[in-house]
Write an enzyme that holds these catalytic residues in place. Sequence first.
Site, PDB file in Angstrom:
ATOM      1  N   LYS A  65       0.918  -1.262  -0.114  1.00  0.00           N
ATOM      2  CA  LYS A  65       0.064   0.044   0.052  1.00  0.00           C
ATOM      3  C   LYS A  65       1.006   1.274  -0.235  1.00  0.00           C
ATOM      4  O   LYS A  65       0.532   2.293  -0.577  1.00  0.00           O
ATOM      5  CB  LYS A  65      -0.730   0.011   1.339  1.00  0.00           C
ATOM      6  N   GLU A 108      -2.781   6.932   7.819  1.00  0.00           N
ATOM      7  CA  GLU A 108      -3.727   8.026   6.864  1.00  0.00           C
ATOM      8  C   GLU A 108      -4.863   8.743   7.405  1.00  0.00           C
ATOM      9  O   GLU A 108      -4.974   8.481   8.340  1.00  0.00           O
ATOM     10  CB  GLU A 108      -4.603   6.918   5.540  1.00  0.00           C
ATOM     11  N   HIS A 127     -15.069  -3.185   7.376  1.00  0.00           N
ATOM     12  CA  HIS A 127     -14.358  -2.678   5.943  1.00  0.00           C
ATOM     13  C   HIS A 127     -14.435  -3.828   4.993  1.00  0.00           C
ATOM     14  O   HIS A 127     -13.413  -3.568   4.148  1.00  0.00           O
ATOM     15  CB  HIS A 127     -12.780  -2.497   6.528  1.00  0.00           C
ATOM     16  N   ARG A 167      -6.123  -8.208  -9.805  1.00  0.00           N
ATOM     17  CA  ARG A 167      -6.707  -9.575  -9.984  1.00  0.00           C
ATOM     18  C   ARG A 167      -8.168  -9.325 -10.077  1.00  0.00           C
ATOM     19  O   ARG A 167      -8.790  -8.235 -10.317  1.00  0.00           O
ATOM     20  CB  ARG A 167      -6.799 -10.394  -8.532  1.00  0.00           C
TER      21      ARG A 167
HETATM   22  P1  ADP Z   1      -8.104  -3.930   2.446  1.00  0.00           P
HETATM   23  O1  ADP Z   1      -6.891  -3.820   1.417  1.00  0.00           O
HETATM   24  O2  ADP Z   1      -7.652  -4.372   3.654  1.00  0.00           O
HETATM   25  O3  ADP Z   1      -9.274  -4.349   1.979  1.00  0.00           O
HETATM   26  P2  ADP Z   1      -8.694  -1.091   1.720  1.00  0.00           P
HETATM   27  O4  ADP Z   1      -7.468  -0.101   1.711  1.00  0.00           O
HETATM   28  O5  ADP Z   1      -8.937  -1.546   0.476  1.00  0.00           O
HETATM   29  O6  ADP Z   1      -8.344  -2.610   2.664  1.00  0.00           O
HETATM   30  O7  ADP Z   1      -9.901  -0.353   2.589  1.00  0.00           O
HETATM   31  C1  ADP Z   1     -10.989  -1.034   2.752  1.00  0.00           C
HETATM   32  C2  ADP Z   1     -11.914  -0.081   3.375  1.00  0.00           C
HETATM   33  O8  ADP Z   1     -11.486   0.272   4.563  1.00  0.00           O
HETATM   34  C3  ADP Z   1     -12.528   0.925   2.642  1.00  0.00           C
HETATM   35  O9  ADP Z   1     -13.487   0.561   1.580  1.00  0.00           O
HETATM   36  C4  ADP Z   1     -13.006   1.716   3.469  1.00  0.00           C
HETATM   37  O10 ADP Z   1     -14.117   1.569   3.932  1.00  0.00           O
HETATM   38  C5  ADP Z   1     -12.123   1.786   4.669  1.00  0.00           C
HETATM   39  N1  ADP Z   1     -10.896   2.804   4.558  1.00  0.00           N
HETATM   40  C6  ADP Z   1      -9.785   2.574   3.997  1.00  0.00           C
HETATM   41  N2  ADP Z   1      -8.886   3.676   4.297  1.00  0.00           N
HETATM   42  C7  ADP Z   1      -9.708   4.529   4.735  1.00  0.00           C
HETATM   43  C8  ADP Z   1      -9.573   5.852   4.904  1.00  0.00           C
HETATM   44  N3  ADP Z   1      -8.428   6.667   4.841  1.00  0.00           N
HETATM   45  N4  ADP Z   1     -10.636   6.667   5.549  1.00  0.00           N
HETATM   46  C9  ADP Z   1     -11.835   6.040   5.903  1.00  0.00           C
HETATM   47  N5  ADP Z   1     -12.005   4.708   5.513  1.00  0.00           N
HETATM   48  C10 ADP Z   1     -11.131   4.120   5.027  1.00  0.00           C
END
Ligand code: ADP
Length: 491
Positions: free
Chosen positions: A118, A202, A237, A293
């Site tokens: 990431k 973040e 999430h 993917r």
């Molecule tokens: P993973 O790779 O573990 O699935 P992601 O980075 O894709 O994680 O994030 C999954 C979810 O987490 C997002 O769809 C959102 O709901 C929440 N999320 C991630 N980053 C943030 C952020 N900076 N602020 C608010 N919610 C977040």
Amino acid sequence: MKYFEKLLIANRGEIAIRVMRACRELGIETVAIYSAADNNALHVKYADEAFLVGDAHPSKSYLNIERIVDIAKKSGAEAIHPGYGFLAENYRFAKICQDENVIFVGPGWKTIRAMGSKIGSKQMMKDAGVPVVPGTEGGVNNIDEAKKVAGEIGYPVIIKASAGGGGIGMQIVNDEQGLQDAIAAAMRIAESAFGDATVLIEKYLEKPRHIEFQVLADEHGNAVHLYDRECSIQRRHQKLIEEAPSPVMTPELRDRMSASALKVAEASDYTNAGTVEFLYSDGRYYFMEMNTRLQVEHTITEFITGVDIVRQQIAIAAGESLPFDQSDLSIRGHAIECRINAEDPLNNFSADPGKIIRYRSPGGPGIRVDSGIHMGYRIPPNYDSMIAKLCAWDSTRVEAITRMRRAISEYIILGVKTTLPLHYAIMNNQQFIAGNTHTHFLQEEHILSTLDRYTRDEETRMQTLAGSFGQGKKVAAISAAVNTYLQQKKD
Ligand code: ADP
């Protein structure tokens, strides 16, 4: 066009069957792998050949790289499709495939490695001029550094595992006091789940929307996007409901976001199918990550574009050029996907594996069901709890919602608890119907507390269905199943 003679699917459940369906249409023979827990799984029956890969535990079976590549070579499969999850984003696996002259249906291993971080991928996108969520430049290794960064970007913040996925290890922190424990916990979870303790911090966006773009790129420099999906309805999430297109999308926003998505694909030297994920809040969007993917929710994009994404993946892997360009693509109608998980929404979404004692899936116009289960099937406790995907398409969003409600009311799964009643409740929620969704929707709309009503409705529904669909012996069987279900609920 055949592309390959034989292809191995390094996965299980509905996605293995999805890939095999594409292969069958293309005339490609399929090789399944299965663990000791999956002897009776549907994907094993669907395949032309099937090989036991190892014990139930994923590390012994669906993650067993050497054994899977060995089976591919022994069976004469020229290519491996990884599905999603398991080895799909494991660059070592993609590299070993390449070294062993087996085609990996996905992007090159270097792209997978670059996008698997990431931190690294965010930096790459920032350099390419794509907006990213404000946060740390690199990884955070100690609490003083974390305090400094969090102070600068302002609370609340979110801590994530750089190598993470599936929402695992994410921690939201509202003030400096909570930071120390959260960093320690996030690092511990990151180390044990992903073998890499690096975390990033973040800005935590309040009530954002999750909007993503599907992209396809071939090995000849052609790339297109297949429009947007919104995946804001989540639990822990993780996505529960996805729809395409996003209800908040305007032509102007779509132009900007799709241009960013294609920039991400270009900057990462992308080939094959991928998804660029953004968070959207107050008119602004931020790159979050790229999934290298096929996604669970590719189905709804297939509905609105008419493109068979898996078929395109296979063609691209065989070195073909994309058969269309951006001007050939357009959006038709609206599609929604509900993830049917064997879990209990009222008990913190805890998994509820077990035997399916009654099963009937919906059908009719605009309905698509992708599942790996059937009547009498025993869901093993070893894997993900998603057992089916129910998708509905219609010409407008409201009609798609209505159609989804109709399909849910036809769906019978007895023996395990599922997310079906939850989906029914959401499809009846006024804010959802109005398109006012965000990632805290379930909590904010108190969906779980309204569930009881819908669970009661579900019982009525099942009893009604037992009467209207069944005849003779069937009525008796269905009624008995309904009674067992009600009894189970009381216990
Ligand atoms: P993973 O790779 O573990 O699935 P992601 O980075 O894709 O994680 O994030 C999954 C979810 O987490 C997002 O769809 C959102 O709901 C929440 N999320 C991630 N980053 C943030 C952020 N900076 N602020 C608010 N919610 C977040």
